[in-house]
Design a protein around this motif. Structure first.
Motif, PDB file in Angstrom:
ATOM      1  N   HIS A 125       6.862  14.400  -9.814  1.00 28.52           N
ATOM      2  CA  HIS A 125       7.602  13.749  -8.735  1.00 28.52           C
ATOM      3  C   HIS A 125       8.549  12.711  -9.320  1.00 28.52           C
ATOM      4  CE1 HIS A 125       8.557  11.353  -5.264  1.00 28.52           C
ATOM      5  NE2 HIS A 125       7.853  10.330  -5.690  1.00 28.52           N
ATOM      6  N   HIS A 127       9.982   9.512  -8.664  1.00 27.25           N
ATOM      7  CA  HIS A 127       9.716   8.354  -7.807  1.00 27.25           C
ATOM      8  C   HIS A 127      10.960   7.469  -7.711  1.00 27.25           C
ATOM      9  CE1 HIS A 127       6.806   5.012  -6.496  1.00 27.25           C
ATOM     10  NE2 HIS A 127       8.018   4.482  -6.471  1.00 27.25           N
ATOM     11  N   GLY A 128      11.443   7.311  -6.470  1.00 27.91           N
ATOM     12  CA  GLY A 128      12.616   6.457  -6.237  1.00 27.91           C
ATOM     13  C   GLY A 128      13.907   7.245  -6.150  1.00 27.91           C
ATOM     14  N   HIS A 419       4.811   3.320   0.082  1.00 25.98           N
ATOM     15  CA  HIS A 419       5.891   3.963  -0.670  1.00 25.98           C
ATOM     16  C   HIS A 419       6.490   5.076   0.175  1.00 25.98           C
ATOM     17  CE1 HIS A 419       8.190   6.066  -3.631  1.00 25.98           C
ATOM     18  NE2 HIS A 419       7.327   7.056  -3.782  1.00 25.98           N
ATOM     19  N   HIS A 421       9.171   8.316  -0.042  1.00 35.04           N
ATOM     20  CA  HIS A 421       9.952   9.180  -0.920  1.00 35.04           C
ATOM     21  C   HIS A 421      11.411   9.254  -0.456  1.00 35.04           C
ATOM     22  CE1 HIS A 421       6.514  11.718  -2.888  1.00 35.04           C
ATOM     23  NE2 HIS A 421       6.175  10.455  -2.773  1.00 35.04           N
TER      24      HIS A 421
HETATM   25 CU    CU Z   1       7.630   8.606  -4.890  1.00 36.61          CU
END
Ligand code: CU
Ligand code: C2O
Ligand code: CU
Length: 506
Positions: A125, A127-128, A419, A421
């Protein structure tokens, strides 16, 4: 006669009962006192700083004829020598522990050729990263053991310190803790033109912080008693280096701090409490640098800081106990712990660095005033909004291009974070107040202490894809694995959410 005999028997029974209760109380109380006093950890003053901090290599890439930058990432098992002469079984990307730093510029097309050589399914993944949901690498894009996966997308977001890690449903904590994580740096022309320290590995340092516990030569990821927060290790590493030091030769040094721990929250500062400048948060640079002495990062969060060094000195990046929180929570969630994380050793003479610019970048964050609707998320270990993650259920359907305000509330059981996505959001309000400096930049992960409430402005720029969900979740990875996660799809106006498949890839 009869009566007194009866009474004295009763007395004896009471005495025996009383002493049993008394002994139990002492045992339980003593056990508890032992748990309580043994629950806080400090490595302050005890770290040898005897190993040079590793700097993850920049990943090699090739550019195809159509201009796509192509990286190769191989998930593999191996052995890592954290301590001289001792081999620890670990996982890594293109190596035995952690992974190379991927680096690409805004506007570039990238493709990552992922190969999973592990003997179990995983995923990667980003992230960000703002990217199509089918490329996101969440639980729906599992890569089976031995399989390959080639996500591709166009980078369309400001310069930032992002990262990548596995996201297989129910096993994320284990996969990250074994060593699967790396940085993904996004560059852009505006940030490149700023007078910020930017020589990778020299005055611009990746600082991936993880807590670890060793059981002999092995890594021990066990959760200790009363640690509902997840795994908490007794010492820290930077970039996979125990007892790390780093020599620096510039007056200003930029640290890209990433909390890649699975549960631990750090409050970073320096051992002499000097002020440093925060220049960036999760998703990019701030509008202007903010001076501070401490910056807190919960799992998954990043901060870019610039610290001024004095010639010849040694200074330690330290993690301090939490400033807030109730006693119980602090004691058993790592809040009383402190760590000497990294020693910076300044050369006898330092190269001068340009003065930090007073203005950095224009914010591209969504504004609360443009919100077309609100949503509410209550965070509890038992689930978000009372529901545990279900791969087949779409929890929220959002319209492409729309700005929304999300109210996120900690349901009161323990510390979490939140968080989302695909997006970088603006913190509009935290506990009813405008956000402090550390929350004014682009964020994708937000610490949520017990009882806290945040309002965030989020915009979903798409592309629309009703069949592939993105995730939102607690980034304390044991919580995520337990089901503290939900799914949303981005659709065109008026479109319905589709039905996400079961486990992709198998
Ligand atoms: Cu993420
Ligand atoms: Cu860092 Cu859903 O992940
Ligand atoms: Cu949580």
């Amino acid at each position: 006669m009869e009566k007194t005999r009866g009474r004295s028997r009763l007395k004896r029974v009471l005495i025996v009962l009383g002493s049993v209760v008394g002994v139990l109380a002492v045992v339980i109380g003593g056990g508890f006192a032992w748990l309580w006093t043994g629950a806080d950890i400090s490595t302050v003053g005890k770290v040898s700083f005897s190993q040079e901090m590793k700097v993850p290599p920049l990943a090699e890439s090739t550019v195809t004829k159509d201009g796509t930058r192509v990286f190769d990432l191989r998930m593999q098992a191996g052995e890592t020598e954290f301590k001289a002469g001792k081999k620890t079984p670990t996982w890594g990307f293109n190596g035995s522990y952690l992974g190379p730093t991927l680096r690409a510029a805004r506007g570039e097309k990238v493709e990552v050729r992922v190969e999973n050589t592990l003997d179990e399914a995983s995923s990667v993944h980003w992230h960000g990263m703002h990217l199509p949901a089918a490329m996101d690498g969440g639980p729906h894009q599992e890569v089976a053991a031995g399989a390959r996966w080639n996500p591709y997308w166009k980078i369309d977001q400001p310069a930032a310190t992002l990262w990548y890690h596995p996201h297989p449903h129910g096993a994320t904590e284990q996969h990250v803790a074994r060593g699967l994580a790396g940085m993904f740096l996004v560059d852009d022309a505006k940030s490149g033109a700023l007078a910020l320290p930017k020589t990778y590995g020299v005055d611009d340092l990746p600082v991936i912080v993880q807590d670890v516990e060793f059981d002999g030569n092995k890594l021990d990821h066990g959760h200790k008693i009363l640690r509902n927060t997840g795994f908490l290790g007794g010492r820290t590493m930077v970039n996979g280096t125990l007892d790390p030091y780093k020599e620096v030769g510039d007056r200003l040094v930029r640290l890209r701090l990433l909390n890649a721990s699975t549960a631990r929250i750090y409050t970073f500062g320096f051992d002499d409490s000097r002020e440093f400048s925060l220049v960036g948060t999760d998703g990019g640079l701030l509008e202007r640098p903010a001076g501070m002495k401490r910056v807190q990062l919960s799992p998954g969060e990043r901060a870019e800081i610039v610290v001024e060094m004095r010639a010849g000195e040694r200074t330690v990046l330290r993690s301090y106990p939490w400033e807030k929180g109730d006693a119980w929570e602090k004691r058993f969630s790592g809040g009383d712990d402190s760590f000497d994380v990294l020693q910076l050793r300044a050369a006898k003479t330092l190269r001068d660095s340009p003065t930090l610019p007073q203005r950095l970048v224009e914010s591209e964050l969504p504004e609360a005033k443009d919100a077309v609707r609100g949503r509410y998320f209550e965070l509890k270990l038992s689930g978000i909004n009372g529901k545990k993650m279900d791969m087949g259920r779409v929890d929220e359907t959002v319209t492409q291009g729309a700005t929304e305000v999300w109210t996120v509330r900690n349901g009161g059981d323990m510390t979490h974070n939140f968080h989302v996505h695909d997006v970088q959001f603006r913190v509009v309000e935290f506990d009813g107040k405008p956000p402090g400096a550390a929350l004014r930049g682009p964020k994708d992960t937000l610490a949520m202490p017990i009882g806290s409430t945040a309002k965030i402005a989020v915009r979903f720029d798409g592309p629309a894809d009703p069949d592939h969900p993105y995730m939102y979740h607690c980034h304390l990875l044991a919580h995520e694995d337990e089901g503290m996660m939900g799914q949303f799809v981005v659709v065109e106006k008026g479109q319905q959410a589709g039905t996400p498949g079961g486990h992709g890839g198998h």
